[in-house]
Design a protein around this motif. Structure first.
Motif, PDB file in Angstrom:
ATOM      1  N   CYS A 153       0.834  -1.207   0.000  1.00  0.00           N
ATOM      2  CA  CYS A 153       0.000   0.000   0.000  1.00  0.00           C
ATOM      3  C   CYS A 153       0.867   1.255   0.000  1.00  0.00           C
ATOM      4  N   GLY A 204      -0.808   4.293   0.124  1.00  0.00           N
ATOM      5  CA  GLY A 204      -1.648   5.314   0.741  1.00  0.00           C
ATOM      6  C   GLY A 204      -2.356   6.238  -0.219  1.00  0.00           C
ATOM      7  N   CYS A 205      -2.568   5.804  -1.439  1.00  0.00           N
ATOM      8  CA  CYS A 205      -3.178   6.674  -2.450  1.00  0.00           C
ATOM      9  C   CYS A 205      -4.658   6.915  -2.201  1.00  0.00           C
ATOM     10  N   GLN A 206      -5.284   6.060  -1.427  1.00  0.00           N
ATOM     11  CA  GLN A 206      -6.700   6.155  -1.058  1.00  0.00           C
ATOM     12  C   GLN A 206      -7.662   5.882  -2.215  1.00  0.00           C
ATOM     13  N   LEU A 243     -10.584   3.939  -0.992  1.00  0.00           N
ATOM     14  CA  LEU A 243     -11.572   4.699  -0.224  1.00  0.00           C
ATOM     15  C   LEU A 243     -12.525   5.439  -1.158  1.00  0.00           C
ATOM     16  N   LEU A 253     -15.313  11.055   1.037  1.00  0.00           N
ATOM     17  CA  LEU A 253     -14.842   9.782   1.585  1.00  0.00           C
ATOM     18  C   LEU A 253     -15.663   9.308   2.777  1.00  0.00           C
ATOM     19  N   SER A 311     -17.004   5.750   2.953  1.00  0.00           N
ATOM     20  CA  SER A 311     -16.126   4.610   2.691  1.00  0.00           C
ATOM     21  C   SER A 311     -16.133   3.634   3.863  1.00  0.00           C
ATOM     22  N   HIS A 340     -10.606   1.897   5.361  1.00  0.00           N
ATOM     23  CA  HIS A 340      -9.791   3.031   5.752  1.00  0.00           C
ATOM     24  C   HIS A 340      -8.304   2.707   5.658  1.00  0.00           C
ATOM     25  N   VAL A 341      -7.551   3.740   5.290  1.00  0.00           N
ATOM     26  CA  VAL A 341      -6.100   3.618   5.167  1.00  0.00           C
ATOM     27  C   VAL A 341      -5.480   4.768   5.942  1.00  0.00           C
ATOM     28  N   LYS A 342      -4.552   4.446   6.825  1.00  0.00           N
ATOM     29  CA  LYS A 342      -3.867   5.540   7.526  1.00  0.00           C
ATOM     30  C   LYS A 342      -2.387   5.216   7.642  1.00  0.00           C
ATOM     31  N   CYS A 351     -13.788  -2.046  -4.498  1.00  0.00           N
ATOM     32  CA  CYS A 351     -12.516  -1.363  -4.237  1.00  0.00           C
ATOM     33  C   CYS A 351     -11.325  -2.104  -4.831  1.00  0.00           C
ATOM     34  N   CYS A 355      -7.439  -0.518  -6.665  1.00  0.00           N
ATOM     35  CA  CYS A 355      -6.104  -0.481  -6.060  1.00  0.00           C
ATOM     36  C   CYS A 355      -5.089  -0.876  -7.121  1.00  0.00           C
TER      37      CYS A 355
END
Ligand code: SF4
Ligand code: SF4
Length: 138
Positions: free
Chosen positions: A12, A14-16, A19, A31, A34, A37-39, A118, A122
């Protein structure tokens, strides 16, 4: 039934993209809806944390819903009936992996439907739909 899964979180960036794809299921540009979640894990070197519903077979979120707005989904996870939801937040608190996210616009949970929409958004192959293996409870 299939469920969403993280193939390799180290891929990953982190491009989102996931989401935005998930939120767009409802035609929204933002968002807030969504269900994935990505953090940041704390610095670029440490990568990202991707949180997705694990489609529990005995979902704790459904057990604490006072209005039966969440029903267990065949194959794991839950199905939300937004008409019944009163926005109490019990489900968000009950999720053991914090995978019930909150839609501030509707004041209701954003629940993963394991549709796999999703996955195709990606570019790095982080996500997949997988067949549940027998005996997995979380
Ligand atoms: S927020 Fe809605 S779905 Fe979640 S427990 Fe409360 S009534 Fe049920
Ligand atoms: S689309 Fe893939 S790379 Fe981008 S944030 Fe989502 S999981 Fe990470």
């Amino acid at each position: 039934m299939k469920r969403l899964a993280v193939v390799d979180v180290n891929l990953c960036v982190g491009c989102q993209g996931c989401l935005f794809a998930c939120a767009r299921r409802f035609g929204d540009a933002g968002l807030s809806r969504s269900a994935i979640h990505v953090k940041s894990a704390g610095g670029i070197e440490r990568g990202f944390i991707v949180t997705v519903c694990r489609a529990c077979l005995d979902p704790p979120c459904a057990k604490v819903c006072p209005t039966d707005a969440l029903k267990p989904r065949p194959g794991g996870g839950v199905i939300l009936n937004p008409q019944k939801c009163i926005g109490c937040g019990n489900c968000k608190e009950a999720c053991t992996i914090n995978a019930v996210f909150w839609d501030e616009d509707t004041n209701k949970p954003a629940i993963c439907t394991h549709c796999g929409y999703c996955v195709d958004f990606c570019p790095y192959g982080v996500l997949k739909l997988e067949e549940r293996e027998g005996g997995i409870s979380v």
